[in-house]
Design a protein around this motif. Structure first.
Motif: not given
Length: 547
Positions: A483-497, A514-528
């Motif tokens: 399970y952990r390896e599959t989850y890490e792969n998902a996070e690795a692709y997210h970091e690549l994006a 839409p792409l910004r919101e998908r990557l960061y999330g609305e609240r996190k993006f606004l804080s940045r």
């Protein structure tokens, strides 16, 4: 001024609109002529639109003096403006007892009647013909224009046909109004009748009417009407606008009308040879591509000789339709050889079309062989040649060969362009190698040759989709050891994006919301965004507000 003239100036004719007026009864016995002072007063009242005063002055003088012809005409005009068509005809009949009537006299009455009653003006036109006179273009034109303005198209059509049967040539004003109304109503048949009349009578047509005719024929996709236009131009030595001719070529291409297409192209070549752009060439290439005609390759070569080049996507679409089989591709190459041997120059664009044809079929070796033949034509492969070879590797699904072509290109002394990196990224995406795609984008960004925004966004979305699949798979395997390896792969692709998104920011390329919101999330993006005054984000904000 005389007492009568003073009387005219001091009158208020608007106060007497409801008064009945009698018709001056003219005696055929010998009478003295109307005094000049009274004639001047009537003319003055008519010029200042005191039509009631004109009628009253004529009524007072009806039993004493003989009216000149001009006074009768002014009286007719006065009754016409007072909307009394029956009185107009009665005055005309009284005048006819004294003076012989000519065409212009009838025209004056028609012009007076048409303002209030088109039907009576048509009856008077028939009466004119019955009297042995031939109506003029003004006779028909006056009624025709009034009928068009009143949307009485059946009446206008009947008048036009009668006009043609009587061999009466319309004047420029009539042509203009008829054509203008045909355009407003998108009445291609009426516009066609006008153009046939113009050709038959060999008359001139104003530039406004000409443009209007062309507009209605283009809107209605009337190839016959466009041909009439161009034949008229050839005879009268008039030239349509360049944009109109390009639209005619587009219409002819859609309707598969080669006669109209080449007639338009001939006029463009003769009249606009110094300003020809890619538009007419694209129409010709589309026509030949639809027929798989190798003559399109000659047009492409001539286009390149004039300093123009088609877009890569257009060229790919043209080649795929024009060279559907390998045999036709061979014939195309041999045709270029024969053209070269005849002494004509061959361009790299024409040879690249052959390479693109090989690439579409994934024939990399054949594309390389064609590229090696460039020197026989006195040419060397350019960036577009290598782009086609990279595309061949994409079709063949050979990513290693694609990077080998890229290195070969650099080794030949050519500098990669933004299109080069775009082609290479798409090859990586087609083979699902997102890490290589990110590496190519990183290199392009560092070298200042960033591809178009769509290349970045397409890459990011593809990576996000793959990451989502890994995340969903990790959730399904949450009770399994891997399970952990599959989850890490998902996070690795997210970091690549996220890293590719940072490349866009470094290149000052706007990232869609839409792409910004998908990557960061609305609240996190606004804080940045709150403490970040980077120029790139300022550009993003301005573009976002603009959209």
């Amino acid at each position: 001024m005389s007492t009568i003239s003073s009387h005219v100036q001091n009158r208020q004719p608007t106060q007497h609109h409801n008064r009945p007026y009698s018709i001056p009864q003219i005696s055929t016995t010998k009478q003295p002529h109307l005094p000049k002072e009274l004639i001047d007063s009537i003319i003055y009242a008519s010029q200042h639109k005191h039509h009631i005063t004109v009628v009253e002055l004529c009524n007072k003088a009806q039993d004493k003096y003989k009216f000149p012809k001009r006074v009768y005409n002014l009286l007719i005009t006065a009754y016409a403006q007072l909307r009394q068509p029956s009185r107009v005809i009665e005055v005309f009949e009284e005048s006819a007892k004294i003076y012989a009537k000519e065409v212009n006299d009838y025209n004056g009455v028609i012009q007076a009647l048409v303002t209030s009653d088109i039907g009576k003006s048509i009856e008077f036109l028939k009466r004119m013909k019955e009297s042995g006179l031939t109506p003029s273009s003004d006779s028909y034109g006056t009624i025709l224009i009034a009928a068009l303005q009143a949307d009485q198209m059946n009446v206008a059509g009947a008048l036009w046909r009668d006009m043609m049967e009587q061999n009466v040539k319309p004047n420029a004003i009539t042509y203009f109004h008829v054509m203008q109304r045909a355009v407003q109503l998108h009445h291609a048949a009426l516009a066609m009748d006008v153009m046939i009349s113009v050709k038959k009578n060999n008359q001139g047509l104003s530039s406004s009417s000409f443009d209007q005719a062309l507009e209605v024929f283009l809107v209605e996709d009337s190839n016959v009407g466009c041909k009439h236009i161009l034949e008229y131009c050839a005879r009268k030595e008039q030239v349509p606008g360049y944009g109109s001719l390009c639209l005619i070529m587009d219409t002819a291409t859609r309707r598969d009308d080669d006669e109209l297409l080449f007639l338009s192209w001939k006029i463009i070549q003769e009249s606009y040879k110094d300003i020809i752009d890619a538009h007419p060439y694209h129409a010709l290439l589309t026509y030949y591509a639809g027929k798989s005609d190798l003559e399109g390759l000659r047009v492409l070569n001539n286009m390149a000789l004039s300093g123009l080049a088609p877009h890569s996507l257009f060229l790919r679409n043209f080649v795929s339709k024009c060279f559907p089989t390998a045999d036709i591709l061979d014939k195309a190459f041999y045709m270029l050889q024969s053209i070269h041997e005849s002494g004509q120059k061959i361009t790299a664009v024409a040879l690249n079309a052959i390479v693109v044809g090989c690439a579409i079929r994934g024939e990399l070796s054949r594309g390389w062989a064609t590229a090696e033949e460039f020197h026989k034509f006195g040419l060397t492969p350019d960036t577009h040649t290598f782009h086609a070879l990279i595309y061949a590797c994409e079709v063949k699904e050979d990513l290693d060969s694609a990077f080998a072509v890229f290195q070969k290109m650099i080794g030949s002394g050519l500098s990669p362009t933004a299109d080069t990196y775009s082609t290479l990224v798409y090859a990586c995406l087609s083979m699902r190698d997102f890490v290589q795609a990110a590496n190519v984008l990183a290199r392009a960004t560092r070298e200042g040759r960033a591809p178009h925004r769509t290349v970045y966004t397409k890459t990011i979305w593809e990576i996000i989709k793959l990451g989502d699949r890994f995340r969903k798979l990790a959730y399904q395997k949450r009770k399994e050891p891997d399970y952990r390896e599959t989850y890490e792969n998902a996070e690795a692709y997210h970091e690549l994006a996220l890293s590719i998104s940072n490349m866009m920011r470094a290149a000052k390329i706007y990232t869609p919301r839409p792409l910004r919101e998908r990557l960061y999330g609305e609240r996190k993006f606004l804080s940045r965004r709150e403490g970040d005054h980077d120029e790139g984000y300022q550009v993003e904000e301005e573009e976002q507000e603009h959209e």
